[in-house]
Design a protein around this motif. Structure first.
Motif, PDB file in Angstrom:
ATOM      1  N   MET A   1     -18.446   1.258 -14.318  1.00 50.12           N
ATOM      2  CA  MET A   1     -16.943   1.621 -13.940  1.00 50.12           C
ATOM      3  C   MET A   1     -17.036   3.009 -13.869  1.00 50.12           C
ATOM      4  O   MET A   1     -16.142   3.601 -12.769  1.00 50.12           O
ATOM      5  CB  MET A   1     -16.128   1.354 -15.288  1.00 50.12           C
ATOM      6  CG  MET A   1     -16.032  -0.208 -15.669  1.00 50.12           C
ATOM      7  SD  MET A   1     -15.416  -1.208 -14.367  1.00 50.12           S
ATOM      8  CE  MET A   1     -13.578  -0.924 -14.840  1.00 50.12           C
ATOM      9  N   VAL A   2     -17.665   3.925 -14.460  1.00 54.35           N
ATOM     10  CA  VAL A   2     -17.504   5.429 -14.179  1.00 54.35           C
ATOM     11  C   VAL A   2     -18.147   5.680 -12.697  1.00 54.35           C
ATOM     12  O   VAL A   2     -17.562   6.331 -11.997  1.00 54.35           O
ATOM     13  CB  VAL A   2     -18.317   5.996 -15.233  1.00 54.35           C
ATOM     14  CG1 VAL A   2     -18.616   7.545 -14.950  1.00 54.35           C
ATOM     15  CG2 VAL A   2     -17.714   5.959 -16.604  1.00 54.35           C
ATOM     16  N   LEU A   3     -19.302   5.008 -12.322  1.00 59.60           N
ATOM     17  CA  LEU A   3     -20.000   5.197 -11.171  1.00 59.60           C
ATOM     18  C   LEU A   3     -18.653   4.850  -9.881  1.00 59.60           C
ATOM     19  O   LEU A   3     -18.614   5.574  -9.011  1.00 59.60           O
ATOM     20  CB  LEU A   3     -21.282   4.655 -10.962  1.00 59.60           C
ATOM     21  CG  LEU A   3     -22.341   5.281 -11.645  1.00 59.60           C
ATOM     22  CD1 LEU A   3     -23.646   4.190 -11.535  1.00 59.60           C
ATOM     23  CD2 LEU A   3     -22.547   6.531 -11.271  1.00 59.60           C
ATOM     24  N   GLN A   4     -18.340   3.752 -10.157  1.00 58.35           N
ATOM     25  CA  GLN A   4     -17.394   3.208  -9.051  1.00 58.35           C
ATOM     26  C   GLN A   4     -16.014   3.797  -9.114  1.00 58.35           C
ATOM     27  O   GLN A   4     -15.584   4.407  -7.898  1.00 58.35           O
ATOM     28  CB  GLN A   4     -17.226   1.688  -9.203  1.00 58.35           C
ATOM     29  CG  GLN A   4     -18.708   1.007  -9.012  1.00 58.35           C
ATOM     30  CD  GLN A   4     -18.726  -0.082  -8.139  1.00 58.35           C
ATOM     31  OE1 GLN A   4     -18.003  -0.996  -8.183  1.00 58.35           O
ATOM     32  NE2 GLN A   4     -19.025   0.474  -6.892  1.00 58.35           N
ATOM     33  N   LEU A   7     -16.095   8.327 -10.152  1.00 59.21           N
ATOM     34  CA  LEU A   7     -17.007   9.033  -9.449  1.00 59.21           C
ATOM     35  C   LEU A   7     -16.917   8.390  -7.731  1.00 59.21           C
ATOM     36  O   LEU A   7     -17.615   9.376  -6.821  1.00 59.21           O
ATOM     37  CB  LEU A   7     -18.581   8.976  -9.652  1.00 59.21           C
ATOM     38  CG  LEU A   7     -18.849   9.895 -10.949  1.00 59.21           C
ATOM     39  CD1 LEU A   7     -19.986   9.555 -11.291  1.00 59.21           C
ATOM     40  CD2 LEU A   7     -18.251  11.324 -10.854  1.00 59.21           C
ATOM     41  N   GLY A   8     -16.572   7.409  -7.602  1.00 57.86           N
ATOM     42  CA  GLY A   8     -16.123   6.781  -6.421  1.00 57.86           C
ATOM     43  C   GLY A   8     -17.248   6.351  -5.399  1.00 57.86           C
ATOM     44  O   GLY A   8     -17.326   6.281  -4.446  1.00 57.86           O
ATOM     45  N   PHE A   9     -18.548   5.963  -6.290  1.00 54.57           N
ATOM     46  CA  PHE A   9     -19.644   5.499  -5.778  1.00 54.57           C
ATOM     47  C   PHE A   9     -19.174   4.086  -5.063  1.00 54.57           C
ATOM     48  O   PHE A   9     -18.718   3.306  -5.671  1.00 54.57           O
ATOM     49  CB  PHE A   9     -20.770   5.298  -6.559  1.00 54.57           C
ATOM     50  CG  PHE A   9     -21.416   6.518  -7.127  1.00 54.57           C
ATOM     51  CD1 PHE A   9     -20.568   7.812  -7.152  1.00 54.57           C
ATOM     52  CD2 PHE A   9     -22.779   6.480  -7.553  1.00 54.57           C
ATOM     53  CE1 PHE A   9     -21.563   8.941  -7.247  1.00 54.57           C
ATOM     54  CE2 PHE A   9     -23.242   7.464  -7.792  1.00 54.57           C
ATOM     55  CZ  PHE A   9     -22.678   8.757  -7.707  1.00 54.57           C
ATOM     56  N   PRO A  10     -19.694   3.854  -3.799  1.00 53.73           N
ATOM     57  CA  PRO A  10     -19.805   2.411  -3.226  1.00 53.73           C
ATOM     58  C   PRO A  10     -20.724   1.410  -4.124  1.00 53.73           C
ATOM     59  O   PRO A  10     -21.611   1.929  -4.771  1.00 53.73           O
ATOM     60  CB  PRO A  10     -20.029   2.565  -1.798  1.00 53.73           C
ATOM     61  CG  PRO A  10     -20.956   3.653  -1.850  1.00 53.73           C
ATOM     62  CD  PRO A  10     -20.613   4.673  -3.089  1.00 53.73           C
ATOM     63  N   VAL A  17     -28.308   3.481  -8.169  1.00 54.30           N
ATOM     64  CA  VAL A  17     -28.442   4.195  -9.228  1.00 54.30           C
ATOM     65  C   VAL A  17     -28.890   3.469 -10.472  1.00 54.30           C
ATOM     66  O   VAL A  17     -29.854   3.752 -11.243  1.00 54.30           O
ATOM     67  CB  VAL A  17     -27.127   4.849  -9.467  1.00 54.30           C
ATOM     68  CG1 VAL A  17     -27.416   5.687 -10.641  1.00 54.30           C
ATOM     69  CG2 VAL A  17     -27.024   5.881  -8.095  1.00 54.30           C
ATOM     70  N   MET A  18     -28.196   2.184 -10.711  1.00 51.14           N
ATOM     71  CA  MET A  18     -28.541   1.428 -11.725  1.00 51.14           C
ATOM     72  C   MET A  18     -29.888   0.567 -11.686  1.00 51.14           C
ATOM     73  O   MET A  18     -30.363   0.185 -12.629  1.00 51.14           O
ATOM     74  CB  MET A  18     -27.621   0.373 -11.982  1.00 51.14           C
ATOM     75  CG  MET A  18     -26.031   1.435 -12.309  1.00 51.14           C
ATOM     76  SD  MET A  18     -24.693   0.062 -12.653  1.00 51.14           S
ATOM     77  CE  MET A  18     -25.142  -0.631 -13.738  1.00 51.14           C
ATOM     78  N   GLY A  19     -30.404   0.430 -10.511  1.00 51.60           N
ATOM     79  CA  GLY A  19     -31.631  -0.227 -10.396  1.00 51.60           C
ATOM     80  C   GLY A  19     -31.380  -1.806 -10.422  1.00 51.60           C
ATOM     81  O   GLY A  19     -32.273  -2.676 -10.782  1.00 51.60           O
TER      82      GLY A  19
END
Length: 52
Positions: A1-4, A7-10, A17-19
């Motif tokens: 949730m934080v990355l997406q 931080l706006g990660f696709p 990043v998470m593997g």
């Protein structure tokens, strides 16, 4: 949730990043949205994942 969302990660970058695979990111995101909605007492409608 934080990355997406924070931080706006696709999805693809989040998966890297998470593997994990992209499908896992989408599935986890969908489950997290449902859990948040339930915890907040909100109705969770149909999840429209516009990013595939």
């Amino acid at each position: 949730m934080v990355l997406q969302f924070a931080l706006g990660f696709p999805t693809k970058r989040t998966a890297q990043v998470m593997g994990v695979c992209e499908a896992t990111v989408r599935s986890t995101r969908r489950a997290a949205k449902r859990r948040l909605a339930a915890d907040l007492g909100l109705e969770f409608g149909e999840d429209t994942d516009d990013e595939e």
